[in-house]
Design a protein around this motif. Structure first.
Motif, PDB file in Angstrom:
ATOM      1  N   GLY A  30       0.814  -1.200   0.000  1.00  0.00           N
ATOM      2  CA  GLY A  30       0.000   0.000   0.000  1.00  0.00           C
ATOM      3  C   GLY A  30       0.847   1.248   0.000  1.00  0.00           C
ATOM      4  N   PRO A  31       0.274   2.368   0.488  1.00  0.00           N
ATOM      5  CA  PRO A  31       0.992   3.642   0.456  1.00  0.00           C
ATOM      6  C   PRO A  31       2.147   3.736   1.437  1.00  0.00           C
ATOM      7  CG  PRO A  31      -1.126   3.874   1.559  1.00  0.00           C
ATOM      8  CD  PRO A  31      -1.102   2.508   0.981  1.00  0.00           C
ATOM      9  N   ASP A  32       2.126   2.919   2.483  1.00  0.00           N
ATOM     10  CA  ASP A  32       3.212   2.951   3.460  1.00  0.00           C
ATOM     11  C   ASP A  32       4.426   2.174   2.941  1.00  0.00           C
ATOM     12  OD1 ASP A  32       1.610   4.392   5.206  1.00  0.00           O
ATOM     13  OD2 ASP A  32       0.820   2.576   6.155  1.00  0.00           O
ATOM     14  N   ALA A  33       5.601   2.567   3.419  1.00  0.00           N
ATOM     15  CA  ALA A  33       6.829   1.889   3.005  1.00  0.00           C
ATOM     16  C   ALA A  33       6.818   0.442   3.485  1.00  0.00           C
ATOM     17  CB  ALA A  33       8.042   2.617   3.567  1.00  0.00           C
ATOM     18  N   PRO A  34       7.369  -0.480   2.694  1.00  0.00           N
ATOM     19  CA  PRO A  34       7.451  -1.871   3.146  1.00  0.00           C
ATOM     20  C   PRO A  34       8.417  -2.017   4.314  1.00  0.00           C
ATOM     21  CG  PRO A  34       8.731  -1.573   1.144  1.00  0.00           C
ATOM     22  CD  PRO A  34       7.991  -0.288   1.370  1.00  0.00           C
ATOM     23  N   VAL A  35       8.201  -3.053   5.096  1.00  0.00           N
ATOM     24  CA  VAL A  35       9.114  -3.420   6.183  1.00  0.00           C
ATOM     25  C   VAL A  35       9.774  -4.721   5.750  1.00  0.00           C
ATOM     26  CG1 VAL A  35       9.346  -3.991   8.621  1.00  0.00           C
ATOM     27  CG2 VAL A  35       7.630  -2.309   7.890  1.00  0.00           C
ATOM     28  N   LEU A  36      11.007  -4.624   5.257  1.00  0.00           N
ATOM     29  CA  LEU A  36      11.640  -5.744   4.582  1.00  0.00           C
ATOM     30  C   LEU A  36      12.590  -6.523   5.483  1.00  0.00           C
ATOM     31  CD1 LEU A  36      12.559  -4.094   1.155  1.00  0.00           C
ATOM     32  CD2 LEU A  36      10.528  -5.439   1.717  1.00  0.00           C
ATOM     33  N   GLU A  37      12.603  -7.832   5.272  1.00  0.00           N
ATOM     34  CA  GLU A  37      13.640  -8.677   5.841  1.00  0.00           C
ATOM     35  C   GLU A  37      14.241  -9.497   4.708  1.00  0.00           C
ATOM     36  OE1 GLU A  37      11.289 -12.704   7.318  1.00  0.00           O
ATOM     37  OE2 GLU A  37      11.614 -11.097   8.769  1.00  0.00           O
ATOM     38  N   LYS A  38      15.535  -9.752   4.822  1.00  0.00           N
ATOM     39  CA  LYS A  38      16.228 -10.558   3.815  1.00  0.00           C
ATOM     40  C   LYS A  38      16.009 -12.021   4.147  1.00  0.00           C
ATOM     41  CE  LYS A  38      20.775 -10.970   1.615  1.00  0.00           C
ATOM     42  NZ  LYS A  38      22.190 -10.504   1.663  1.00  0.00           N
ATOM     43  N   SER A  63       2.445  -6.653   6.765  1.00  0.00           N
ATOM     44  CA  SER A  63       1.084  -7.169   6.921  1.00  0.00           C
ATOM     45  C   SER A  63       1.163  -8.665   7.197  1.00  0.00           C
ATOM     46  CB  SER A  63       0.264  -6.900   5.656  1.00  0.00           C
ATOM     47  OG  SER A  63       0.759  -7.670   4.571  1.00  0.00           O
ATOM     48  N   PRO A  64       0.104  -9.244   7.746  1.00  0.00           N
ATOM     49  CA  PRO A  64       0.146 -10.688   8.061  1.00  0.00           C
ATOM     50  C   PRO A  64       0.371 -11.567   6.844  1.00  0.00           C
ATOM     51  CG  PRO A  64      -1.681  -9.604   9.195  1.00  0.00           C
ATOM     52  CD  PRO A  64      -1.126  -8.599   8.228  1.00  0.00           C
ATOM     53  N   GLU A  65       0.036 -11.073   5.636  1.00  0.00           N
ATOM     54  CA  GLU A  65       0.189 -11.908   4.437  1.00  0.00           C
ATOM     55  C   GLU A  65       1.645 -12.143   4.056  1.00  0.00           C
ATOM     56  OE1 GLU A  65      -1.809  -9.275   4.688  1.00  0.00           O
ATOM     57  OE2 GLU A  65      -3.745 -10.313   4.734  1.00  0.00           O
ATOM     58  N   ARG A  66       2.551 -11.239   4.454  1.00  0.00           N
ATOM     59  CA  ARG A  66       3.983 -11.387   4.195  1.00  0.00           C
ATOM     60  C   ARG A  66       4.247 -11.684   2.706  1.00  0.00           C
ATOM     61  NH1 ARG A  66       7.431 -12.353   8.604  1.00  0.00           N
ATOM     62  NH2 ARG A  66       8.773 -13.543   7.186  1.00  0.00           N
ATOM     63  N   GLY A 202      10.577 -19.940   6.096  1.00  0.00           N
ATOM     64  CA  GLY A 202       9.288 -19.332   6.382  1.00  0.00           C
ATOM     65  C   GLY A 202       9.243 -18.798   7.803  1.00  0.00           C
ATOM     66  N   PRO A 203       8.188 -18.072   8.151  1.00  0.00           N
ATOM     67  CA  PRO A 203       8.120 -17.446   9.472  1.00  0.00           C
ATOM     68  C   PRO A 203       7.897 -18.419  10.615  1.00  0.00           C
ATOM     69  CG  PRO A 203       6.075 -17.103   8.273  1.00  0.00           C
ATOM     70  CD  PRO A 203       7.025 -17.736   7.309  1.00  0.00           C
ATOM     71  N   ASP A 204       7.433 -19.642  10.304  1.00  0.00           N
ATOM     72  CA  ASP A 204       7.087 -20.606  11.355  1.00  0.00           C
ATOM     73  C   ASP A 204       8.046 -21.788  11.388  1.00  0.00           C
ATOM     74  OD1 ASP A 204       6.410 -21.595   8.941  1.00  0.00           O
ATOM     75  OD2 ASP A 204       4.320 -22.061   9.419  1.00  0.00           O
ATOM     76  N   GLY A 205       9.244 -21.596  10.859  1.00  0.00           N
ATOM     77  CA  GLY A 205      10.232 -22.671  10.867  1.00  0.00           C
ATOM     78  C   GLY A 205      10.119 -23.616   9.695  1.00  0.00           C
ATOM     79  N   THR A 206       9.157 -23.410   8.821  1.00  0.00           N
ATOM     80  CA  THR A 206       9.031 -24.240   7.636  1.00  0.00           C
ATOM     81  C   THR A 206       9.951 -23.714   6.541  1.00  0.00           C
ATOM     82  OG1 THR A 206       7.207 -22.912   6.797  1.00  0.00           O
ATOM     83  CG2 THR A 206       6.650 -24.796   8.196  1.00  0.00           C
ATOM     84  N   ARG A 207       9.955 -24.400   5.408  1.00  0.00           N
ATOM     85  CA  ARG A 207      10.743 -23.982   4.254  1.00  0.00           C
ATOM     86  C   ARG A 207       9.777 -23.640   3.126  1.00  0.00           C
ATOM     87  NH1 ARG A 207      15.855 -22.125   4.179  1.00  0.00           N
ATOM     88  NH2 ARG A 207      16.818 -22.369   2.131  1.00  0.00           N
ATOM     89  N   LEU A 208       9.839 -22.410   2.660  1.00  0.00           N
ATOM     90  CA  LEU A 208       9.029 -21.989   1.530  1.00  0.00           C
ATOM     91  C   LEU A 208       9.821 -22.191   0.253  1.00  0.00           C
ATOM     92  CD1 LEU A 208       7.583 -18.657   2.974  1.00  0.00           C
ATOM     93  CD2 LEU A 208       6.574 -20.950   3.060  1.00  0.00           C
TER      94      LEU A 208
END
Length: 218
Positions: A30-38, A63-66, A202-208
């Motif tokens: 959206g209009p706000d800047a992203p919050v990025l992680e590598k 956002s929760p959708e990541r 992934g965020p929950d210890g899985t592999r995406l």
């Protein structure tokens, strides 16, 4: 092979991408800047040893959708002639000094090495370790040889990513917004002439895992 320097970068790669991503037509935020992680990625070696080539998976966690984005970048010690429109920014490298950072889809060195990777002539390398292959990166290719460097680049961005015409009449589709799949390893879409895929934490210890690039007939 490229030597990975663990040193300071000002600004950092993620800081450059935070400003650059919202200017792209495939950006989903959206209009706000992203919050990025590598989140992950890999590198390719420039046979001439002059250009750094990195594929960064940068995840917007605002956002929760990541949303996971693919950012192919090249790092150069001098400006790339005719590529001012593709400049992501400049940064100061603690060892190498001033570096010009480009959207790699507009850099002939990166595109040439991607085609070599798809054909099996180049090896994907670990993102943060020197001289270490990344065996999680998978690739495929069928059809005529893709050729070498020397072709003019004409990449086109749209909401679905970046499409780059390549030798022998093919189109390299760089999937900028990554869609994780259950397959391990991820398989190319039906009818594709080639692909590149890999995974990231992934965020929950899985592999995406996802297909990063697809080679299609024109």
């Amino acid at each position: 092979m490229a030597v990975i320097h663990h040193t300071t970068l000002k600004p950092t790669k993620l800081e450059l991408l935070t400003d650059w991503l919202p200017t792209r037509p495939w950006y989903r935020g959206g209009p706000d800047a992203p919050v990025l992680e590598k989140s992950g990625g890999f590198r390719l070696d420039d046979p001439e040893g002059e250009v750094g080539i990195e594929f960064i998976v940068a995840t917007d966690t605002s956002s929760p959708e990541r949303t996971a984005y693919l950012a192919p970048l090249t790092y150069r010690g001098a400006p790339l002639a005719g590529a001012e429109h593709a400049l992501v920014g400049t940064m100061e490298h603690g060892v190498l000094g001033r570096r010009w950072v480009y959207d790699g889809c507009h850099d002939p060195v990166l595109v040439t090495e991607v085609l070599a990777l798809i054909e099996g002539r180049a090896q994907a390398m670990a993102q943060s370790l020197s001289d270490t292959p990344d065996h999680e990166v998978t690739r495929s290719h069928s059809g005529a040889p893709l050729g070498a460097a020397g072709f003019p680049l004409a990449p086109a961005d749209d909401r679905d990513g970046t499409r780059i015409p390549v030798p022998q009449g093919g189109i390299l589709h760089v999937h900028r917004v990554l869609t994780p799949v259950a397959e391990n390893p991820p398989q190319p879409p039906r009818g594709a002439l080639g692909h590149v895929a890999t995974g990231w934490p992934g965020p929950d210890g899985t592999r995406l895992r996802a297909v990063l690039m697809t080679l299609n007939a024109a």
